[in-house]
Write an enzyme that holds these catalytic residues in place. Structure first.
Site, PDB file in Angstrom:
ATOM      1  N   TYR A 173       6.697  39.240 -39.583  1.00 24.68           N
ATOM      2  CA  TYR A 173       6.916  40.418 -40.418  1.00 24.68           C
ATOM      3  C   TYR A 173       7.285  40.010 -41.839  1.00 24.68           C
ATOM      4  O   TYR A 173       8.113  39.126 -42.048  1.00 24.68           O
ATOM      5  CB  TYR A 173       8.015  41.293 -39.815  1.00 24.68           C
ATOM      6  CG  TYR A 173       8.102  42.655 -40.459  1.00 24.68           C
ATOM      7  CD1 TYR A 173       6.986  43.477 -40.552  1.00 24.68           C
ATOM      8  CD2 TYR A 173       9.309  43.121 -40.984  1.00 24.68           C
ATOM      9  CE1 TYR A 173       7.056  44.723 -41.141  1.00 24.68           C
ATOM     10  CE2 TYR A 173       9.395  44.376 -41.575  1.00 24.68           C
ATOM     11  CZ  TYR A 173       8.260  45.172 -41.648  1.00 24.68           C
ATOM     12  OH  TYR A 173       8.336  46.409 -42.234  1.00 24.68           O
TER      13      TYR A 173
ATOM     14  N   ARG B 269       8.601  41.700 -44.478  1.00 28.97           N
ATOM     15  CA  ARG B 269       9.705  42.291 -45.254  1.00 28.97           C
ATOM     16  C   ARG B 269      11.019  41.816 -44.652  1.00 28.97           C
ATOM     17  O   ARG B 269      11.491  42.358 -43.659  1.00 28.97           O
ATOM     18  CB  ARG B 269       9.622  43.818 -45.256  1.00 28.97           C
ATOM     19  CG  ARG B 269       8.373  44.340 -45.965  1.00 28.97           C
ATOM     20  CD  ARG B 269       8.387  45.848 -46.131  1.00 28.97           C
ATOM     21  NE  ARG B 269       7.166  46.300 -46.793  1.00 28.97           N
ATOM     22  CZ  ARG B 269       6.110  46.796 -46.171  1.00 28.97           C
ATOM     23  NH1 ARG B 269       6.116  46.901 -44.850  1.00 28.97           N
ATOM     24  NH2 ARG B 269       5.042  47.183 -46.839  1.00 28.97           N
TER      25      ARG B 269
ATOM     26  N   ASP C 297      11.830  48.054 -39.555  1.00 29.13           N
ATOM     27  CA  ASP C 297      12.695  48.262 -40.704  1.00 29.13           C
ATOM     28  C   ASP C 297      12.991  49.752 -40.829  1.00 29.13           C
ATOM     29  O   ASP C 297      12.606  50.547 -39.964  1.00 29.13           O
ATOM     30  CB  ASP C 297      12.067  47.706 -41.981  1.00 29.13           C
ATOM     31  CG  ASP C 297      10.714  48.340 -42.314  1.00 29.13           C
ATOM     32  OD1 ASP C 297      10.344  49.331 -41.648  1.00 29.13           O
ATOM     33  OD2 ASP C 297      10.029  47.852 -43.222  1.00 29.13           O
TER      34      ASP C 297
ATOM     35  N   HIS D  91      15.636  39.898 -38.862  1.00 35.61           N
ATOM     36  CA  HIS D  91      14.265  39.396 -38.821  1.00 35.61           C
ATOM     37  C   HIS D  91      14.263  37.887 -39.002  1.00 35.61           C
ATOM     38  O   HIS D  91      15.246  37.290 -39.406  1.00 35.61           O
ATOM     39  CB  HIS D  91      13.423  40.020 -39.938  1.00 35.61           C
ATOM     40  CG  HIS D  91      13.441  41.517 -39.932  1.00 35.61           C
ATOM     41  ND1 HIS D  91      13.071  42.259 -41.034  1.00 35.61           N
ATOM     42  CD2 HIS D  91      13.787  42.407 -38.984  1.00 35.61           C
ATOM     43  CE1 HIS D  91      13.187  43.545 -40.748  1.00 35.61           C
ATOM     44  NE2 HIS D  91      13.616  43.660 -39.518  1.00 35.61           N
TER      45      HIS D  91
ATOM     46  N   GLU E  70      11.872  52.146 -42.819  1.00 32.10           N
ATOM     47  CA  GLU E  70      10.720  53.036 -42.910  1.00 32.10           C
ATOM     48  C   GLU E  70      10.027  53.162 -41.556  1.00 32.10           C
ATOM     49  O   GLU E  70       9.609  54.250 -41.162  1.00 32.10           O
ATOM     50  CB  GLU E  70       9.742  52.528 -43.972  1.00 32.10           C
ATOM     51  CG  GLU E  70      10.293  52.520 -45.391  1.00 32.10           C
ATOM     52  CD  GLU E  70      10.716  53.888 -45.870  1.00 32.10           C
ATOM     53  OE1 GLU E  70      10.010  54.865 -45.579  1.00 32.10           O
ATOM     54  OE2 GLU E  70      11.760  53.992 -46.541  1.00 32.10           O
TER      55      GLU E  70
ATOM     56  N   ASP F 280       6.999  49.489 -37.504  1.00 24.37           N
ATOM     57  CA  ASP F 280       7.623  48.292 -38.079  1.00 24.37           C
ATOM     58  C   ASP F 280       9.137  48.259 -37.872  1.00 24.37           C
ATOM     59  O   ASP F 280       9.789  49.312 -37.846  1.00 24.37           O
ATOM     60  CB  ASP F 280       7.321  48.203 -39.578  1.00 24.37           C
ATOM     61  CG  ASP F 280       5.879  47.804 -39.850  1.00 24.37           C
ATOM     62  OD1 ASP F 280       5.210  47.347 -38.911  1.00 24.37           O
ATOM     63  OD2 ASP F 280       5.436  47.950 -41.007  1.00 24.37           O
TER      64      ASP F 280
ATOM     65  N   GLU G   2       1.739  52.096 -37.190  1.00 22.49           N
ATOM     66  CA  GLU G   2       1.455  52.703 -38.490  1.00 22.49           C
ATOM     67  C   GLU G   2      -0.003  52.618 -38.910  1.00 22.49           C
ATOM     68  O   GLU G   2      -0.523  53.556 -39.506  1.00 22.49           O
ATOM     69  CB  GLU G   2       2.280  52.036 -39.607  1.00 22.49           C
ATOM     70  CG  GLU G   2       3.764  52.283 -39.519  1.00 22.49           C
ATOM     71  CD  GLU G   2       4.467  51.133 -38.858  1.00 22.49           C
ATOM     72  OE1 GLU G   2       5.631  50.916 -39.136  1.00 22.49           O
ATOM     73  OE2 GLU G   2       3.828  50.432 -38.037  1.00 22.49           O
TER      74      GLU G   2
END
Length: 801
Positions: A346, A348, A133, A394, A135, A131, A55
């Site tokens: 990570y 989140r 997740d 995670h 998104e 990432d 990203e």
């Protein structure tokens, strides 16, 4: 002759050796050719390196260091494709049962996408390393959709940007997780439908530019409802009684604990004085002593929620500021000779789980750095909260390398990054240490019907406190850490009473939410997820639905109006239970493969029925204190046609239904007089008090001696001018355009088009930064003193988290 035979044998042997070497080389060449052919077959003849997609440019630099030759890394800089900005962008069939999103390349991302396509053409494979997740999965999916089927695509996942994690991910590439993609699509479409359909109600009834959000409005509802509780609260008087005692030169307090075996209920001074009179002069003799030990365990390593809460309490960080620093620590910072290095896992996550390797590493570190008393015999275990299901894949947020102490990397980090890294490092190390141990003593003094009690504690082993102390807000009450020590006492001991003091108190309303307590409440209620907490909180202040005063949320008048209107018209949509259930269903799409179209269908029908039932005329009238029934009886005085209620730049107005066609009748419904409000400001011309008035362009200060004194000026922002230290205030050009300048003008000519906000510059410490938001650059804060510029939010088209 024998020598000739010997020579011939050697020659033959040499020839055979040469042939063997040639044969071996030929075999290797054949194998290599076969391998190349196989690689060509598997990559459709592509012999270039692998293309890795991430990203952000920062993440690309860090990963590129670990990959080396044979890999090229490209950054999408957030999302590449999304729903269009100027229309709904979702095709819904006539029965409301099928939802087809229309994705377009985000404005400004065409070149980025072209560069990725060009790089992919010659690559042997494309590794999607976004990432881990929803998104990130959606970004990978959109990239894949643009590259075509002839390019080999693999998905690689890692939860920390380290050499080992990257190479481990390369060993086991997988496929895009369609369940995650579908969960993200469902959330995006839900949010778009609510925003696109509900927001126009606010535009037509209050003013243009307002927005209603599926989750944002529920968070606003929590703030507004708390404010209503505070307003409705009626304080109740109560009294406490403390005896100031002394023994062996050490003072301590004993408070009234019971009256005739029951909790004291003293609601006025008379009752309190009666108790003081009853016990005054009586000896305070110890009737019982209870000693016990209290063990205080360390908290679990951070989740996204607890990190935001603790950073708010201990560092004074907003949720957005915390996540901005955490993102930088995760993606990698330049650490001297090590180059770009990912410092934390990570950021989140809902999970408190830690890998076995990380636990072994931190236990080894504790054993080497601290006395053996600080290391538990077995690792401390923590359980993840009940509704944290999906994110438990995670790990908790922890340092990638525990031996990398905060002070060792401080010079390479920005102040915010260092402070947050230190917090994360300390919490992680503390989580695998022994509890702190306190000796607690409870001493009772019985005086007939009255029981006084003294409670004290002494820290006998600091345990994890050697590394970390938790932050705490006022409403969280006292803990064992706050109890003062009391002198050694035994049953029958008599203590000296210095004074018996009655104190008046009043019950207090529930506290307003801080950023920490709001995030905690959102998590407890199941509203939002790790990737959205920061955006939810920051949107409320950005839209001016709430303001932060002494780090507490106060709803604005606008925020209360929006909440009241949205909750009234959509009671089944903007409520905690519905929003929490929707989050659970989004989790089920990701975790269990639940039909995402079905989730949208369940929502869409009831929502559209509520939308169709909205009476806009009634809402506009109510929002501005008008009578809808009276308006419906009025006729146009010019042509006799019906009139209708409309809203324009300056509020509501009546207009003929033929307005702008054959009739020009309009009638403003603005309230001409808004009551003045008092202020603490003094007139700069005559020294009299000033009041806050409301004019065409908003609020301003005016002298109370008008018309004798015509002193007026703008309302100070509470932010100082970086040039001369004067107050900054909003001003307007002759055409009515806002700008901000020093109130000492013309002596000081400082001004800016960007609104100053009370944010502290991490570079120089000045309180006052200019906030600027554009579609191209996103939201930035620039220090008015030193010019330091920081990115607060990616461009809208680049980040939808």
């Amino acid at each position: 002759m024998p020598r000739e035979k010997k020579t011939t044998k050697k020659a033959v042997k040499a020839v055979k050796a040469v042939k063997a070497v040639k044969a071996k080389k030929a075999t290797r060449t054949t194998r290599k050719s076969k391998a190349v052919k196989a690689a060509k077959d598997s990559s459709n003849g592509r012999t270039g390196g692998a293309l890795v997609i991430v990203e952000s440019p920062t993440k690309a630099r860090t990963i590129g260091k670990y990959l080396g030759r044979g890999y090229a890394v490209k950054a999408t800089v957030g999302h590449l494709r999304d729903l269009p900005t100027r229309k709904l962008g979702v095709t819904v069939d006539d029965r409301g049962e099928s939802f087809t999103p229309e994705y377009v390349t985000i404005k400004g991302k065409t070149q980025t996408l072209s560069e990725i396509k060009k790089a992919a053409k010659g690559a042997r494979e494309v590794l999607l390393a976004t990432d881990p997740d929803r998104e990130g999965e959606a970004i990978a999916w959109h990239v894949a959709s643009q590259l075509g089927d002839d390019i080999p695509l693999r998905r690689i996942l890692f939860h920390e940007i380290t050499r080992d994690a990257i190479h481990e991910a390369l060993k086991s590439p997988g496929e895009i997780d369609q369940n995650k993609v579908d969960a993200q699509q469902a959330r995006r479409i839900l949010d778009r439908i609510v925003g696109y359909k509900a927001s126009p109600i606010l535009w037509k009834t209050i003013k243009t530019g307002l927005s209603a959000g599926r989750v944002q409005t529920v968070a606003l509802r929590l703030i507004v409802e708390r404010e209503r509780e505070i307003r409705a609260f009626k304080p109740q008087e109560y009294w406490t009684i403390e005896a100031e005692c002394e023994k062996g030169g050490q003072r301590f307090e004993a408070g009234l604990h019971k009256i005739k075996g029951h909790k004291p209920e003293l609601h006025d001074e008379k009752s309190a004085r009666a108790v003081v009179d009853a016990v005054s002069g009586k000896p305070f003799v110890v009737s019982s002593v209870e000693k016990k030990q209290r063990r205080k365990r360390p908290g679990a390593p951070f989740t996204t929620s607890t990190l935001q809460q603790e950073a708010a309490k201990k560092l004074g960080f907003s949720s957005r500021r915390t996540m901005r620093a955490a993102q930088a620590l995760y993606e990698g910072a330049e650490i001297g000779e090590d180059g770009p290095t990912g410092l934390i896992t990570y950021m989140r996550t809902d999970s408190v789980r830690v890998s076995d390797q990380a636990i072994a590493s931190v236990r080894d570190y504790i054993a080497k750095q601290y006395d053996k008393r600080y290391l538990p015999e077995t690792p401390n275990a923590y359980s993840t909260r009940k509704n944290a299901r999906v994110q438990d894949a995670h790990e908790a947020i922890r340092p990638t390398e525990v031996t990398r102490r905060p002070e060792a990397v401080e010079r390479f980090l920005e102040p915010d990054q260092f402070r947050l890294y230190q917090l994360i490092w300390q919490r992680f190390v503390a989580s695998q240490m022994m509890p702190a141990v306190y000796d607690m003593t409870i001493v009772d003094f019985e005086l007939g019907d009255y029981l006084f009690r003294a409670t004290g504690s002494v820290l006998v082993f600091d345990g994890y406190h050697v590394v970390y102390l938790e932050g705490r807000e006022a409403e969280e009450g006292k803990s064992v850490d706050d109890l003062p020590p009391i002198p050694p006492l035994a049953k029958g001991d008599k203590v000296t009473v210095i004074e018996i003091v009655p104190s008046q108190h009043f019950t207090e309303p529930p506290p307003r939410f801080s950023e920490a307590s709001l995030v905690k409440e959102l998590e407890k209620l199941g509203i939002g997820r790790p990737s959205t907490y920061s955006a939810i909180v920051s949107t409320l202040t950005a839209r001016e639905y709430a303001r932060l005063d002494q780090r507490r949320f106060h709803p604005t008048d606008l925020g209360e109006t929006v909440e009241q209107m949205m909750v009234k018209e959509f009671p089944d949509i903007f409520n905690v239970e519905f929003t929490s259930r929707m989050e659970e269903e989004l989790d089920q799409i990701e975790e269990e493969g639940k039909d995402w179209q079905g989730v949208l269908r369940e929502f869409y029908g009831p929502f559209m029925k509520s939308l169709e039932a909205v009476d806009l005329t009634s809402l506009v009238a109510q929002a501005h204190g008008l009578d809808p029934a009276k308006l419906a009886e009025e006729k146009c005085p010019k042509c006799g046609s019906a009139i209708e209620l409309r809203t324009g730049r300056f509020g509501p107005f009546l207009a003929c239904v033929k307005y702008k066609d054959t009739c020009d009748y309009v009638k403003s419904l603005r309230k001409d007089k808004v009551p003045d409000r008092p202020s603490d400001e003094k007139c700069h011309l005559c020294g009299a008090a000033m009041v806050i008035k409301t004019g065409r362009f908003g609020e301003f200060l005016a002298c109370t001696r008008y018309p004798e004194c015509k002193g007026t000026r703008s309302i100070p922002l509470g932010i100082k001018c970086p040039k001369d230290g004067g107050d900054l205030a909003e001003r307007r050009t002759k055409r009515g355009k806002s700008f901000w300048g020093c109130m000492n003008y013309p002596k000081c000519d400082f001004s800016t088009w960007n609104k100053p906000v009370a944010e502290i510059c991490p570079e120089c410490g000045w309180e006052g930064m200019e906030r600027k938001k554009t579609k191209a650059d996103g939201e930035t804060l620039t220090c008015m003193k030193c010019g330091n510029k920081i990115l607060v939010a990616e461009p809208e088209e680049a980040s939808l988290a």
